[in-house]
Motif scaffolding. Structure first.
Motif, PDB file in Angstrom:
ATOM      1  N   TYR A 199       0.855  -1.175   0.000  1.00 27.74           N
ATOM      2  CA  TYR A 199       0.000   0.000   0.000  1.00 27.74           C
ATOM      3  C   TYR A 199       0.894   1.228   0.000  1.00 27.74           C
ATOM      4  O   TYR A 199       2.123   1.117   0.054  1.00 27.74           O
ATOM      5  N   SER A 200       0.299   2.407  -0.053  1.00 22.06           N
ATOM      6  CA  SER A 200       1.065   3.650  -0.034  1.00 22.06           C
ATOM      7  C   SER A 200       1.523   3.942   1.393  1.00 22.06           C
ATOM      8  O   SER A 200       0.769   4.517   2.187  1.00 22.06           O
ATOM      9  N   ALA A 201       2.737   3.558   1.714  1.00 20.59           N
ATOM     10  CA  ALA A 201       3.224   3.664   3.088  1.00 20.59           C
ATOM     11  C   ALA A 201       3.450   5.100   3.539  1.00 20.59           C
ATOM     12  O   ALA A 201       3.653   5.348   4.724  1.00 20.59           O
ATOM     13  N   LEU A 202       3.427   6.050   2.605  1.00 17.62           N
ATOM     14  CA  LEU A 202       3.577   7.453   2.995  1.00 17.62           C
ATOM     15  C   LEU A 202       2.276   8.017   3.556  1.00 17.62           C
ATOM     16  O   LEU A 202       2.254   9.133   4.071  1.00 17.62           O
ATOM     17  N   ASP A 203       1.208   7.269   3.451  1.00 19.55           N
ATOM     18  CA  ASP A 203      -0.076   7.657   4.024  1.00 19.55           C
ATOM     19  C   ASP A 203      -0.078   7.246   5.494  1.00 19.55           C
ATOM     20  O   ASP A 203      -0.292   6.086   5.834  1.00 19.55           O
ATOM     21  N   GLY A 204       0.161   8.213   6.373  1.00 20.47           N
ATOM     22  CA  GLY A 204       0.290   7.898   7.793  1.00 20.47           C
ATOM     23  C   GLY A 204      -0.954   7.300   8.403  1.00 20.47           C
ATOM     24  O   GLY A 204      -0.878   6.365   9.201  1.00 20.47           O
ATOM     25  N   SER A 205      -2.134   7.797   8.017  1.00 19.28           N
ATOM     26  CA  SER A 205      -3.362   7.264   8.595  1.00 19.28           C
ATOM     27  C   SER A 205      -3.584   5.820   8.181  1.00 19.28           C
ATOM     28  O   SER A 205      -4.081   5.011   8.974  1.00 19.28           O
ATOM     29  N   GLU A 206      -3.205   5.466   6.947  1.00 23.48           N
ATOM     30  CA  GLU A 206      -3.350   4.072   6.501  1.00 23.48           C
ATOM     31  C   GLU A 206      -2.435   3.152   7.298  1.00 23.48           C
ATOM     32  O   GLU A 206      -2.831   2.043   7.686  1.00 23.48           O
ATOM     33  N   THR A 207      -1.220   3.597   7.559  1.00 23.50           N
ATOM     34  CA  THR A 207      -0.301   2.800   8.367  1.00 23.50           C
ATOM     35  C   THR A 207      -0.863   2.570   9.762  1.00 23.50           C
ATOM     36  O   THR A 207      -0.822   1.452  10.296  1.00 23.50           O
ATOM     37  N   VAL A 208      -1.405   3.615  10.355  1.00 20.23           N
ATOM     38  CA  VAL A 208      -1.983   3.491  11.692  1.00 20.23           C
ATOM     39  C   VAL A 208      -3.190   2.563  11.681  1.00 20.23           C
ATOM     40  O   VAL A 208      -3.338   1.689  12.543  1.00 20.23           O
TER      41      VAL A 208
END
Length: 364
Positions: A199-208
């Protein structure tokens, strides 16, 4: 963020819960989260912070209904607070959040958590290990509302991403152990697999969000793997990026094992010396019988190719992962240092590394 949102349990994106002791996760600045949550609770508010969040609660700690405490590694001082505490608000890392949740469980009061770690370790789980009276103890923990301020977790997004990579390794490890032991696939295997997809790991909310779902699934019985033990060892040693380092080391170990690890048929590890070096008990070592050893050797040759192919898929993205680490941290990825990895089998006696040790392949 479709995948994570469909996978997540108990998400409440509009507010931080709906009543006393309710769980859930939301995204908002810490100040806004406190202002929205505090009026819902009676009594005094205990604000718990650590070295990384000392100033976060300053605007609220001066009120007549506020008590502020600094967590320095032992939960005992929390219980010197006066009567009348009606809720706990905690901002900090894993140990700080677990200490606050322990206090909330003992006092039977609600708690609101503001994590500073993107991997969300410490926010879920009915039990956890804390330090009390200078000793580590496994205690019951209250369920808390989780409010994520992205500005607080931003410095740890690399660790959050590495946590998902480590979970993928845990699936590979679990699969290998299942082949060795003829066990059945766990019910939550596919859900964890989906969460650890690219996934797009630069998306902080997605990582969380993905880490929140992962922590929840682990609590329901999803395989966590020996990587979690390695993370704890690295944290105890003061490593700056314990999760990322654990992923790099385990990926290297598993890759080498399935690529070219040949059992040393006439070599027996010195289990006693290894336990002494690791600081564990020799009696906890599980030594395979000759028949079991022969069975494992035969199975290894049949499974080697498919597992190496899976690990190669991760290895092929190593440069991509390194670039991501530099983007998120502004630093170079940690270099491999295998000293801690060498004693992992003694600390994780049921992990894949213990099989590698039994084959005589951990004497590097």
């Amino acid at each position: 963020m479709g995948l994570a949102e469909r996978s997540l349990p108990k998400i409440n994106p509009e507010n931080i819960g709906g009543g006393d002791n309710s769980g859930g996760l939301s995204f908002c600045p810490l100040e806004e989260g406190v202002e929205r949550a505090q009026p819902r609770f009676g009594g005094k508010t205990l604000f718990v912070s650590d070295i990384s969040t000392m100033k976060c609660f300053a605007p609220f700690a001066r009120g007549l209904r506020a008590i502020s405490v600094f967590y320095d590694g032992d939960a005992l001082p929390l219980f010197t607070m006066p009567d009348g505490v009606g809720s706990v608000f905690a901002a900090g890392g894993e140990e700080t959040l677990k200490a606050a949740r322990f206090f909330a469980e003992v006092r039977r009061v609600p708690c609101v958590l503001f994590p500073t770690q993107a991997d969300l370790r410490g926010v879920l789980g009915r039990e956890g290990e804390i330090v009390l009276f200078g000793e580590k103890r496994c205690v019951a923990l209250a369920e808390g509302e989780v409010c994520v301020d992205l500005s607080l977790v931003k410095p740890t997004l690399a660790e959050g991403f590495a946590s998902l990579l480590l979970a993928r390794l845990a699936l590979i490890e679990e699969h290998a152990l299942r082949v060795f032991t003829c066990a059945e696939k766990p019910a939550l295997y596919e859900q964890v697999f989906a969460l650890t997809q690219p996934y797009s790991a630069l998306d902080g909310s997605e990582t969380v969000l993905r880490n929140y779902a992962l922590r929840y699934l682990e609590e329901q019985g999803a395989p966590a793997g020996e990587g979690e033990t390695l993370v704890r060892l690295h944290k105890a040693a003061g490593e700056s990026y314990p999760v990322w380092r654990s992923y790099l080391e385990l990926a290297a170990l598993y890759g080498a094992f399935f690529e070219c690890g040949r059992p040393r048929r006439h070599f027996v590890p010195d289990y006693c010396a290894r336990a002494e070096r690791a600081g564990t008990k020799y009696c906890d070592a599980e030594v395979p019988s000759p028949n079991e050893y022969a069975w494992r050797t035969e199975i290894l040759e049949h499974m080697r190719g498919s597992f190496f192919t899976e690990l190669q898929a991760l290895e092929a993205r190593k440069r991509e992962f390194g670039d991501l680490f530099r983007t998120l941290t502004g630093k170079e990825p940690p270099a491999l240092n295998l000293e801690t990895l060498r004693v992992l089998p003694e600390h994780a006696p049921h992990g894949l590394s213990s099989y590698i040790r039994d084959f005589g392949l951990m004497e590097f």
